[in-house]
Design a protein around this motif. Sequence first.
Motif, PDB file in Angstrom:
ATOM      1  N   ALA A  32     -15.781 -18.130 -11.841  1.00  0.00           N
ATOM      2  CA  ALA A  32     -16.169 -19.456 -12.316  1.00  0.00           C
ATOM      3  C   ALA A  32     -17.075 -19.366 -13.539  1.00  0.00           C
ATOM      4  CB  ALA A  32     -16.860 -20.228 -11.193  1.00  0.00           C
ATOM      5  N   GLU A  33     -18.053 -18.463 -13.485  1.00  0.00           N
ATOM      6  CA  GLU A  33     -18.984 -18.328 -14.619  1.00  0.00           C
ATOM      7  C   GLU A  33     -18.270 -17.814 -15.863  1.00  0.00           C
ATOM      8  OE1 GLU A  33     -23.238 -16.138 -15.705  1.00  0.00           O
ATOM      9  OE2 GLU A  33     -22.549 -16.252 -13.624  1.00  0.00           O
ATOM     10  N   LYS A  34     -17.372 -16.841 -15.700  1.00  0.00           N
ATOM     11  CA  LYS A  34     -16.650 -16.297 -16.853  1.00  0.00           C
ATOM     12  C   LYS A  34     -15.726 -17.341 -17.467  1.00  0.00           C
ATOM     13  CE  LYS A  34     -16.703 -11.416 -15.425  1.00  0.00           C
ATOM     14  NZ  LYS A  34     -17.197 -10.804 -16.667  1.00  0.00           N
ATOM     15  N   LEU A  35     -15.051 -18.126 -16.642  1.00  0.00           N
ATOM     16  CA  LEU A  35     -14.173 -19.174 -17.171  1.00  0.00           C
ATOM     17  C   LEU A  35     -14.975 -20.192 -17.970  1.00  0.00           C
ATOM     18  CD1 LEU A  35     -11.809 -19.862 -14.122  1.00  0.00           C
ATOM     19  CD2 LEU A  35     -11.277 -18.572 -16.199  1.00  0.00           C
ATOM     20  N   MET A  53     -20.995 -24.224 -14.961  1.00  0.00           N
ATOM     21  CA  MET A  53     -21.913 -24.772 -15.964  1.00  0.00           C
ATOM     22  C   MET A  53     -22.891 -23.718 -16.470  1.00  0.00           C
ATOM     23  SD  MET A  53     -20.635 -27.579 -16.452  1.00  0.00           S
ATOM     24  CE  MET A  53     -21.793 -27.888 -17.795  1.00  0.00           C
ATOM     25  N   LYS A  54     -23.259 -22.778 -15.628  1.00  0.00           N
ATOM     26  CA  LYS A  54     -24.079 -21.667 -16.112  1.00  0.00           C
ATOM     27  C   LYS A  54     -23.309 -20.903 -17.189  1.00  0.00           C
ATOM     28  CE  LYS A  54     -26.686 -17.568 -14.586  1.00  0.00           C
ATOM     29  NZ  LYS A  54     -26.070 -16.580 -15.470  1.00  0.00           N
ATOM     30  N   LYS A  87     -11.286 -16.953 -32.682  1.00  0.00           N
ATOM     31  CA  LYS A  87     -12.555 -17.078 -31.979  1.00  0.00           C
ATOM     32  C   LYS A  87     -12.990 -15.737 -31.409  1.00  0.00           C
ATOM     33  CE  LYS A  87     -12.758 -21.646 -32.201  1.00  0.00           C
ATOM     34  NZ  LYS A  87     -13.774 -22.359 -33.025  1.00  0.00           N
ATOM     35  N   ARG A  88     -14.270 -15.424 -31.527  1.00  0.00           N
ATOM     36  CA  ARG A  88     -14.874 -14.275 -30.869  1.00  0.00           C
ATOM     37  C   ARG A  88     -15.571 -14.779 -29.606  1.00  0.00           C
ATOM     38  NH1 ARG A  88     -18.968 -12.088 -34.733  1.00  0.00           N
ATOM     39  NH2 ARG A  88     -19.810 -14.152 -34.286  1.00  0.00           N
ATOM     40  N   VAL A  89     -15.247 -14.187 -28.482  1.00  0.00           N
ATOM     41  CA  VAL A  89     -15.792 -14.613 -27.192  1.00  0.00           C
ATOM     42  C   VAL A  89     -16.448 -13.429 -26.518  1.00  0.00           C
ATOM     43  CG1 VAL A  89     -15.193 -15.438 -24.882  1.00  0.00           C
ATOM     44  CG2 VAL A  89     -14.143 -16.491 -26.896  1.00  0.00           C
ATOM     45  N   VAL A  90     -17.649 -13.617 -26.001  1.00  0.00           N
ATOM     46  CA  VAL A  90     -18.370 -12.553 -25.314  1.00  0.00           C
ATOM     47  C   VAL A  90     -18.718 -13.045 -23.907  1.00  0.00           C
ATOM     48  CG1 VAL A  90     -20.376 -11.043 -25.345  1.00  0.00           C
ATOM     49  CG2 VAL A  90     -19.350 -11.789 -27.509  1.00  0.00           C
ATOM     50  N   VAL A  91     -18.353 -12.251 -22.883  1.00  0.00           N
ATOM     51  CA  VAL A  91     -18.679 -12.622 -21.507  1.00  0.00           C
ATOM     52  C   VAL A  91     -19.377 -11.443 -20.813  1.00  0.00           C
ATOM     53  CG1 VAL A  91     -16.847 -14.293 -21.289  1.00  0.00           C
ATOM     54  CG2 VAL A  91     -16.400 -11.918 -20.681  1.00  0.00           C
TER      55      VAL A  91
END
Length: 291
Positions: free
Chosen positions: A96-99, A135-136, A287-291
């Motif tokens: 959930a947090e990663k999504l 939401m986090k 887009k650059r995305v960091v998780v």
Amino acid sequence: EGALVDAIKSGHVAGAALDVFEKEPLENDALRELGDKVILTPHLGASTEEAQLNVAIDVAEQIAEVLRGGEARAAVNIASLRPEIMAQLKPYFGLAEKLGAVAAQLADGPIESVEVAYMGSLAEAEIKPLTVAVMKGVLTPALQEGVNFVNATYLAKERGIAVSELKSQEETDYVDLIRIKVRTRDRERLVAGTLLGTDLPSIVQVDDYAFNLFPTGVMLFAPHQDVPGAVGRIGSLLGENHVNIFGMQLGRRAVRGPALMAVNVDEGVSDGLLAKIQGLQGFFDVKRVVV
């Protein structure tokens, strides 16, 4: 305390009320000498007759609510869950947090609303804690370490983000699915994911494109036209800049039509390199995305 005394005497601070002091009991006579410009009380505000009665009533009401199967609504940290509910939800918190983090970083501009849909057996679960995790993830890329499971809902409300939850019995290809729609003023982005096995998060959809993507570390999401050489161009550019690719997924709507490439890389991607990728023939809105 010395700085406060000076500020009050100089008029920069009109007055102050204190119930905690550098040394207790209070030893600073300079504070007492300020007269009616300060209010000084012991740190015992919760120990009045009225406060103790209200605390006792509140505790009794919450115990009764929990024994009826409800939640402890005033937990100091994240809301408590019954063990059987926590056992069911625990594997999904990371997903959930990663999504949420991926969806937020794909969005353009300030986020106005977030819709979280739960499908499969999750549609029968207690989903509110998972929405907090979403939401986090949504807020952390912008606010960094200031976001946690306790304040995420409050911070979303404070920023005017409308959060909604859906439980759907719609059939999907997966036993359980979490689908997030993030809306800005001009655009909506959709990210959906599930667990592979018992605990491996996987993104299975981005907008209209199907994937089987592991959200970890640094990722590039690169819309482009599905033409020969597109994969080679981005791979060569990353290689020339010593960025190693360890995963790549390609989703497309039709042969030689619009496509979306998702690339997992080991190293960070600088703004300069991102601009070069953006300038590759056929690529746009990378887009650059960091998780």
